[in-house]
Design an enzyme around this catalytic site. Structure first.
Site: not given
Length: 481
Positions: A190, A193, A195, A212, A247
């Protein structure tokens, strides 16, 4: 209600821990059976998965990437016994007679928190590694992709051992409750923030994490490239990957001022060929996931510092949640679009006088998940590889490096920590345990009290790797002392 949810979750995790402690997940047969189950699920439920992905993101069938799940399963099944087999390592002479090995053991009960942009792939791919490594698993799919989340909760118990592999649906409250539990590893895909929240929660239990994340993935384009191929590959990595909601999607391009008009023209031709003159009507272009993200991207486009920099695209339809491929030229480096990961169909082109100036610009930002370079200059390629720190690097293409099961996929710095894919997935969910086995022969008197100058001399020699001292130690010198 929160207290009841917490108690219920504690009970679920305790049950999983009991199954793991009883050895329910450790055997190679169990691991292989679960992987075969996932492989069957990917084959038999492909149409259902594609419908769910379309409901969540209007994702084209080609971008479902179910084939990647199948290949990951097959790769793990093919290599499982080799990965599980302890690796023999050298036993030094100072521990003679002995043998040494590194054994991969499962961590225990692991939590996987998935992302919404590839909600099937990014849920199942980490599970494959966790199962291959012999763990019990809880999957938390993203509530932002509700159709896929619901389908995963329905499908997985049909194909795998539901007493050891569970799906927990829900939003922030459920995720918060999950993070309050003690896990043996947390795997999160994700944004940075969330994370940070995951890592802070994990720290309370000293739980290791794989994060990740993402970042602003740069694309440096030299002037000596095959222009048409370059434009196609940039477009495929940007708009052909979930309309930029990926990503590893190219976040911005850096090229020279003199070459930028040619690159822009090539991108325009490719995009019209890919998505037509009215891309908002194209069934090959994913929609923006929800109104919140649509408005976030709209605000980036409408920023007074960049709105006059749009040189291609810019169309949008709030009702359909669709934004056309949009290219900007020379936006200010301090504008919002250059401060955050775009995660959408907007692509700024930044120009420099000389291509090597791109290095300093990239290094002034946080480290990206992926860095791309298009060039025929081997010296520039070598310099780029050395100068730019990124989770992964790809030369003369975008995005496809993640399909190589022999390469680790993961970030560095703020783009993440830890890696997976192939053997790296197995290792992400394993502990490498050192095992040294000695025989009862070969006693070294020098290691035991009472100490003496003679013993100290032998021990120092052993630590220095002196062969004579090692032989003396093995033979039991100094004798009688």
């Amino acid at each position: 209600m929160a207290a009841a949810r917490s108690v219920g979750m504690e009970a679920e995790v305790a049950a999983l821990r009991g199954r793991f402690a009883a050895g329910g997940t450790r055997g190679a047969e169990w691991r292989a059976a679960q992987l075969r189950g996932i492989l069957r699920m990917a084959a038999e439920a492909e149409a259902e998965v594609c419908r769910a992905l379309h409901a969540d993101l209007a994702k084209p069938y080609t971008e479902s990437y179910i084939a990647l799940v199948k290949s990951s399963c097959k790769f793990a099944l093919k290599n499982l016994k080799k990965w599980m087999k302890p690796q023999k390592v050298t036993a030094p002479l100072m521990t003679f007679p002995s043998t040494a090995r590194v054994a991969a053991e499962p961590l225990g009960v692991v939590l996987i928190i998935s992302a919404w942009n590839y909600p099937f792939l990014l849920s199942i791919d980490p599970i494959i590694g966790a199962i291959a490594a012999g763990n019990a698993v809880v999957l938390k799919p993203s509530e932002v992709a509700p159709a896929t989340s619901s389908l995963l909760a329905e499908l997985l118990p049909r194909y795998v051992d539901g007493s050891c592999i569970k799906v927990v649906e829900g939003g922030v409250a459920e995720t918060t409750t999950l993070l309050e539990q003690k896990w043996d590893k947390i795997f999160y895909t994700g944004n940075g923030k969330v994370g940070r929240i995951v890592m802070a929660s994990a720290a309370k239990h000293l739980t290791p994490v794989v994060l990740e994340l993402g970042g602003k993935c740069p694309v440096v384009v030299d002037s000596n490239v095959n222009l048409h191929v370059t434009a196609k590959r940039i477009a495929a990595g940007k708009w052909g990957c979930n309309n930029g909601q990926a990503c590893i999607s190219p976040d911005f391009i850096i090229t020279t001022k003199s070459f930028a008009p040619k690159l822009l023209e090539a991108l325009e031709k490719v995009l019209e060929k890919f998505y037509g003159r009215d891309p908002l009507r194209s069934s090959d272009l994913s929609r923006i996931v929800n109104s919140n993200h649509f408005n976030r991207l709209k605000n980036l486009m409408d920023d007074e510092n960049v709105s006059n920099k749009i040189v291609f695209g810019g169309q949008r339809d709030e009702h359909q949640l669709k934004i056309a491929p949009t290219i900007f030229m020379d936006v200010p480096l301090d504008s919002e679009i250059m401060k955050e990961e775009i995660f959408g169909p907007l692509l700024p082109i930044i120009t420099v006088d000389k291509i090597h100036e791109s290095f300093a610009l990239i290094n002034s930002m946080t480290k990206p998940l992926a860095a791309y370079l298009f060039t025929k200059d081997s010296k520039l390629q070598e310099q780029y590889e050395v100068a730019i720190s990124a989770g992964g690097m790809l030369v003369n293409d975008t995005a496809v490096h993640l399909t190589n099961q022999y390469l680790p996929f993961g970030g560095v710095g703020e783009s993440g920590m830890g890696a997976y894919h192939g053997r790296f997935s197995f290792e992400a969910f394993s502990h490498k345990k050192a095992v040294l086995v000695r025989r009862f022969a070969g006693e070294a008197a020098a290691r035991y009290p009472p100490y003496s100058p003679a013993k100290l001399k032998i021990l120092r020699g052993v630590l220095k790797g002196n062969l004579g001292a090692m032989i003396q130690a093995i033979l039991g010198f100094p004798r009688g002392k």
